[in-house]
Design a protein around this motif. Sequence first.
Motif, short mmCIF file in Angstrom:
data_model
loop_
_atom_site.label_atom_id
_atom_site.label_comp_id
_atom_site.label_asym_id
_atom_site.label_seq_id
_atom_site.Cartn_x
_atom_site.Cartn_y
_atom_site.Cartn_z
N VAL A 226 90.52 10.86 70.39
CA VAL A 226 90.10 10.23 69.13
C VAL A 226 89.28 8.97 69.41
O VAL A 226 89.71 8.08 70.16
N LEU A 227 88.09 8.94 68.81
CA LEU A 227 87.20 7.79 68.92
C LEU A 227 86.94 7.25 67.52
O LEU A 227 86.89 8.02 66.56
N ALA A 228 86.78 5.94 67.41
CA ALA A 228 86.52 5.35 66.10
C ALA A 228 85.39 4.33 66.20
O ALA A 228 85.27 3.59 67.19
N GLY A 229 84.56 4.29 65.17
CA GLY A 229 83.47 3.34 65.10
C GLY A 229 83.25 2.90 63.67
O GLY A 229 83.95 3.33 62.75
N GLY A 230 82.25 2.04 63.47
CA GLY A 230 81.96 1.52 62.14
C GLY A 230 82.10 0.02 62.09
O GLY A 230 82.41 -0.64 63.08
N GLY A 231 81.86 -0.53 60.89
CA GLY A 231 81.82 -1.98 60.71
C GLY A 231 82.98 -2.75 61.30
O GLY A 231 82.77 -3.66 62.13
N PRO A 232 84.23 -2.48 60.91
CA PRO A 232 85.36 -3.25 61.45
C PRO A 232 85.49 -3.13 62.97
O PRO A 232 85.87 -4.10 63.64
N ILE A 233 85.16 -1.95 63.53
CA ILE A 233 85.23 -1.76 64.98
C ILE A 233 84.14 -2.59 65.65
O ILE A 233 84.38 -3.24 66.68
N LYS A 234 82.95 -2.57 65.07
CA LYS A 234 81.84 -3.34 65.63
C LYS A 234 82.16 -4.84 65.65
O LYS A 234 81.73 -5.57 66.56
N GLU A 235 82.94 -5.28 64.68
CA GLU A 235 83.30 -6.70 64.59
C GLU A 235 84.47 -7.06 65.50
O GLU A 235 84.91 -8.21 65.52
N GLY A 236 85.00 -6.08 66.25
CA GLY A 236 86.01 -6.41 67.25
C GLY A 236 87.41 -5.89 67.00
O GLY A 236 88.32 -6.19 67.76
N LEU A 237 87.60 -5.10 65.94
CA LEU A 237 88.93 -4.57 65.66
C LEU A 237 89.41 -3.67 66.80
O LEU A 237 88.69 -2.78 67.24
N LEU A 238 90.65 -3.90 67.24
CA LEU A 238 91.28 -3.03 68.23
C LEU A 238 92.56 -2.48 67.63
O LEU A 238 93.36 -3.22 67.07
N LEU A 239 92.75 -1.19 67.74
CA LEU A 239 93.94 -0.55 67.21
C LEU A 239 95.06 -0.58 68.24
O LEU A 239 94.81 -0.67 69.45
N PRO A 240 96.34 -0.52 67.79
CA PRO A 240 97.46 -0.53 68.73
C PRO A 240 97.33 0.59 69.76
O PRO A 240 96.94 1.72 69.42
N PRO A 241 97.61 0.31 71.03
CA PRO A 241 97.42 1.31 72.09
C PRO A 241 98.21 2.59 71.88
O PRO A 241 97.80 3.67 72.33
N GLU A 242 99.37 2.50 71.20
CA GLU A 242 100.17 3.70 71.00
C GLU A 242 99.49 4.72 70.09
O GLU A 242 99.88 5.89 70.05
N LEU A 243 98.45 4.30 69.37
CA LEU A 243 97.71 5.23 68.51
C LEU A 243 96.66 6.02 69.30
O LEU A 243 96.09 6.98 68.78
N ALA A 244 96.40 5.61 70.53
CA ALA A 244 95.48 6.33 71.43
C ALA A 244 94.10 6.54 70.83
O ALA A 244 93.52 7.63 70.92
N VAL A 245 93.57 5.50 70.19
CA VAL A 245 92.23 5.55 69.61
C VAL A 245 91.29 4.71 70.45
O VAL A 245 91.56 3.53 70.70
N SER A 247 88.00 2.65 70.77
CA SER A 247 87.05 1.96 69.88
C SER A 247 85.65 1.99 70.49
O SER A 247 85.46 1.67 71.67
N CYS A 248 84.68 2.37 69.67
CA CYS A 248 83.27 2.39 70.08
C CYS A 248 82.50 1.43 69.18
O CYS A 248 82.24 1.74 68.02
N ARG A 249 82.16 0.27 69.72
CA ARG A 249 81.47 -0.72 68.91
C ARG A 249 80.04 -0.31 68.60
O ARG A 249 79.48 -0.71 67.59
N ASN A 250 79.45 0.47 69.49
CA ASN A 250 78.08 0.95 69.29
C ASN A 250 78.03 2.44 69.60
O ASN A 250 78.89 2.97 70.32
N ILE A 251 77.02 3.10 69.09
CA ILE A 251 76.86 4.53 69.36
C ILE A 251 76.74 4.78 70.85
O ILE A 251 77.23 5.79 71.36
N THR A 252 76.12 3.85 71.57
CA THR A 252 75.94 4.02 73.00
C THR A 252 77.25 3.93 73.77
O THR A 252 77.30 4.25 74.96
N ASP A 253 78.34 3.52 73.10
CA ASP A 253 79.65 3.48 73.75
C ASP A 253 80.31 4.86 73.79
O ASP A 253 81.34 5.03 74.45
N PHE A 254 79.76 5.81 73.07
CA PHE A 254 80.36 7.15 73.04
C PHE A 254 80.35 7.74 74.45
O PHE A 254 79.31 7.85 75.09
N PRO A 255 81.52 8.14 74.97
CA PRO A 255 81.62 8.59 76.38
C PRO A 255 81.17 10.03 76.57
O PRO A 255 81.99 10.93 76.78
#
Length: 263
Positions: A226-245, A247-255
């Motif tokens: 699971v990968l997540a992006g968008g405004g809040p992620i770009k601004e630095g939001l990090l989800l709890p590690p147990e959710l296994a998400v 974060s991709c702050r930019n499209i170029t972060d997509f692995p």
Amino acid sequence: MIRWCAYCQSYLGECAPFDKYNLTHCLCEKCDASGIAGKNDVSERLQPLVAFFTKLRDEVRSGINSPPEWWVKEGFALGIKPQDLLIGIIQPALYEIGELWAKGEATVATEHRFSSFAERMVTHVQAHYPELGKNRQAEKPDVLLANIDGNYHTLGVRFLETSLLSAGLKTFTVLPGLPGREILGLISSLRPKVLGLSVSLAPQVRDLRALAAEIVKIPKNKRPLVLAGGGPIKEGLLLPPELAVISCRNITDFPIKKVRALK
């Protein structure tokens, strides 16, 4: 600043200062390894691209009137790859018009006009490269792309879709946002390797967390990355590690390489 390889005309991401939307020439790893850097025509190579980007920015500020198909043909004539045209040229222009609107220096009509232009750009890019369509809406996608329920911003996901298709990945994209239970249903029916989710506003993060919490209950051999992006992620939001998400702050972060390696 927008980093661009002056030799192969590839978008290389952003660098500080992030609120400046000028092009700066760089050298990608491939061109560096080729030894082409020994030549002295870097600035000359970048000038047509700078002129192209400057013309677009000028039109954005005044309310763009040129047809998107002209920009697509001109961009490809300059050797710009389809994904780089959208991510490296159109996306920064979108950021800039958004900031101008926030400062009261651009009207809502101007912002809406350019958003509509950008949507049509995606359509024309994909039409210009019909081979991209072969892997769209695949029955067995590598990547399932969706907006969290309530997110009606579609451009980021459409830009990412084009980038993934250009990289040879199979995609299935559902827009606009979907309720979490429907996304879970698509995971079950499509069995994607990866689920890419987009959030545009902070209140949608709650739904993202709830969905991620359900996904981690799926057996590991059936669970997508699971990968997540968008405004809040770009601004630095990090989800709890147990959710296994991831974060991709930019499209170029997509692995992309990591996705290719998944079985």
